[in-house]
Design a protein around this motif. Structure first.
Motif, PDB file in Angstrom:
ATOM      1  N   GLU A  45       2.265   6.769  -6.745  1.00 28.20           N
ATOM      2  CA  GLU A  45       1.262   7.746  -7.173  1.00 28.20           C
ATOM      3  C   GLU A  45       1.752   9.178  -6.941  1.00 28.20           C
ATOM      4  O   GLU A  45       1.461  10.081  -7.731  1.00 28.20           O
ATOM      5  CB  GLU A  45      -0.040   7.502  -6.402  1.00 28.20           C
ATOM      6  N   MET A  46       2.504   9.393  -5.866  1.00 24.06           N
ATOM      7  CA  MET A  46       3.021  10.729  -5.539  1.00 24.06           C
ATOM      8  C   MET A  46       4.306  11.043  -6.309  1.00 24.06           C
ATOM      9  O   MET A  46       4.855  12.133  -6.176  1.00 24.06           O
ATOM     10  CB  MET A  46       3.288  10.845  -4.032  1.00 24.06           C
ATOM     11  N   ALA A  67       0.834  -1.200   0.000  1.00 25.54           N
ATOM     12  CA  ALA A  67       0.000   0.000   0.000  1.00 25.54           C
ATOM     13  C   ALA A  67       0.869   1.251   0.000  1.00 25.54           C
ATOM     14  O   ALA A  67       0.583   2.234  -0.700  1.00 25.54           O
ATOM     15  CB  ALA A  67      -0.937  -0.009   1.207  1.00 25.54           C
ATOM     16  N   LYS A  68       1.923   1.206   0.779  1.00 22.75           N
ATOM     17  CA  LYS A  68       2.844   2.335   0.851  1.00 22.75           C
ATOM     18  C   LYS A  68       3.515   2.549  -0.502  1.00 22.75           C
ATOM     19  O   LYS A  68       3.611   3.690  -0.983  1.00 22.75           O
ATOM     20  CB  LYS A  68       3.884   2.063   1.939  1.00 22.75           C
ATOM     21  N   ALA A  82       9.170   4.417  -3.214  1.00 24.40           N
ATOM     22  CA  ALA A  82       8.226   3.381  -3.614  1.00 24.40           C
ATOM     23  C   ALA A  82       8.966   2.081  -3.904  1.00 24.40           C
ATOM     24  O   ALA A  82       8.524   0.993  -3.512  1.00 24.40           O
ATOM     25  CB  ALA A  82       7.431   3.836  -4.835  1.00 24.40           C
ATOM     26  N   LYS A  83      10.103   2.190  -4.574  1.00 27.05           N
ATOM     27  CA  LYS A  83      10.907   1.011  -4.898  1.00 27.05           C
ATOM     28  C   LYS A  83      11.354   0.291  -3.626  1.00 27.05           C
ATOM     29  O   LYS A  83      11.265  -0.935  -3.531  1.00 27.05           O
ATOM     30  CB  LYS A  83      12.117   1.426  -5.736  1.00 27.05           C
ATOM     31  N   ARG A  84      11.825   1.044  -2.634  1.00 25.40           N
ATOM     32  CA  ARG A  84      12.259   0.417  -1.379  1.00 25.40           C
ATOM     33  C   ARG A  84      11.108  -0.320  -0.696  1.00 25.40           C
ATOM     34  O   ARG A  84      11.284  -1.432  -0.188  1.00 25.40           O
ATOM     35  CB  ARG A  84      12.854   1.468  -0.438  1.00 25.40           C
ATOM     36  N   LEU A 112      10.065  -0.103 -11.313  1.00 25.67           N
ATOM     37  CA  LEU A 112      11.349  -0.148 -12.024  1.00 25.67           C
ATOM     38  C   LEU A 112      11.192   0.319 -13.467  1.00 25.67           C
ATOM     39  O   LEU A 112      12.039   1.051 -13.990  1.00 25.67           O
ATOM     40  CB  LEU A 112      11.933  -1.560 -11.970  1.00 25.67           C
ATOM     41  N   TYR A 113      10.115  -0.082 -14.113  1.00 23.56           N
ATOM     42  CA  TYR A 113       9.824   0.374 -15.474  1.00 23.56           C
ATOM     43  C   TYR A 113       9.669   1.896 -15.493  1.00 23.56           C
ATOM     44  O   TYR A 113      10.250   2.579 -16.341  1.00 23.56           O
ATOM     45  CB  TYR A 113       8.562  -0.316 -16.000  1.00 23.56           C
ATOM     46  N   SER A 114       8.941   2.445 -14.535  1.00 27.80           N
ATOM     47  CA  SER A 114       8.753   3.896 -14.456  1.00 27.80           C
ATOM     48  C   SER A 114      10.071   4.624 -14.217  1.00 27.80           C
ATOM     49  O   SER A 114      10.250   5.760 -14.661  1.00 27.80           O
ATOM     50  CB  SER A 114       7.773   4.254 -13.334  1.00 27.80           C
ATOM     51  N   MET A 115      10.988   3.959 -13.515  1.00 22.47           N
ATOM     52  CA  MET A 115      12.304   4.542 -13.247  1.00 22.47           C
ATOM     53  C   MET A 115      13.271   4.337 -14.418  1.00 22.47           C
ATOM     54  O   MET A 115      14.429   4.748 -14.342  1.00 22.47           O
ATOM     55  CB  MET A 115      12.899   3.920 -11.977  1.00 22.47           C
ATOM     56  N   LYS A 116      12.808   3.687 -15.467  1.00 19.00           N
ATOM     57  CA  LYS A 116      13.615   3.375 -16.660  1.00 19.00           C
ATOM     58  C   LYS A 116      14.766   2.428 -16.347  1.00 19.00           C
ATOM     59  O   LYS A 116      15.806   2.453 -16.997  1.00 19.00           O
ATOM     60  CB  LYS A 116      14.102   4.646 -17.350  1.00 19.00           C
TER      61      LYS A 116
END
Length: 161
Positions: free
Chosen positions: A54-55, A47-48, A61-63, A86-90
């Motif tokens: 989202e923020m 959830a976190k 978020a990854k951690r 990870l995808y969003s972080m490229k």
């Protein structure tokens, strides 16, 4: 420990205010490193991770997603969430590996199938293989628009409109 430290009121019912959610999430992220991990925390970590993603707080978020996977390595949603972050972080190579695990655990996840196809398009430029993932995603959820739009991109790249 609750993710939401305090309750505020919004509308007709009790909901946490955005600042309380952020404060609770940030406070939890900086917990004492010596605190033992509780096996029941993986849902809270998921959830976190969702909220932090989202923020736009992708590192945090990854951690949280990594912790959820560490606590429950066979949880398909925790793995999916980590792969999506990870995808969003490229971080495509890592995302590729995690999406493989996600699809082992949940081969019917249309969003994971679509992200896997996108990763293949980006890293290998193999649009025919990517197309197989987009088609599988569409088979699982005929209304999933991202699979359809990426299918169109793959067909255009192949030259088959």
């Amino acid at each position: 420990m609750s993710v939401f430290p305090q309750q505020g009121t919004v509308g007709n019912g009790p909901f946490p205010s955005a600042s309380n959610v952020r404060t609770g999430l940030l406070r939890r992220d900086h917990r004492d490193a010596a605190e033992p991990e509780d096996e029941d925390d993986h849902g809270e970590d998921q959830a976190k991770a969702d909220a932090l993603e989202e923020m736009g707080r992708l590192d945090m978020a990854k951690r949280s997603a990594e912790r959820a996977c560490r606590l429950d390595p066979e949880n398909p949603y925790a793995n999916f969430l980590l792969g999506r972050i990870l995808y969003s972080m490229k971080k495509y190579a890592e995302a590729h590996r995690v999406m493989d695990k996600t699809l082992e655990l949940d081969p019917h996840n249309a969003e994971a199938l679509t992200i896997k196809g996108i990763l293949i398009s980006i890293t290998e430029e193999d649009y025919r293989e990517a197309l197989t993932y987009f088609d599988r995603a569409i088979d699982e959820d005929t209304e999933y628009s991202k699979a359809w739009s990426n299918r169109g991109v793959a067909l255009r790249q192949i030259g088959d409109r």
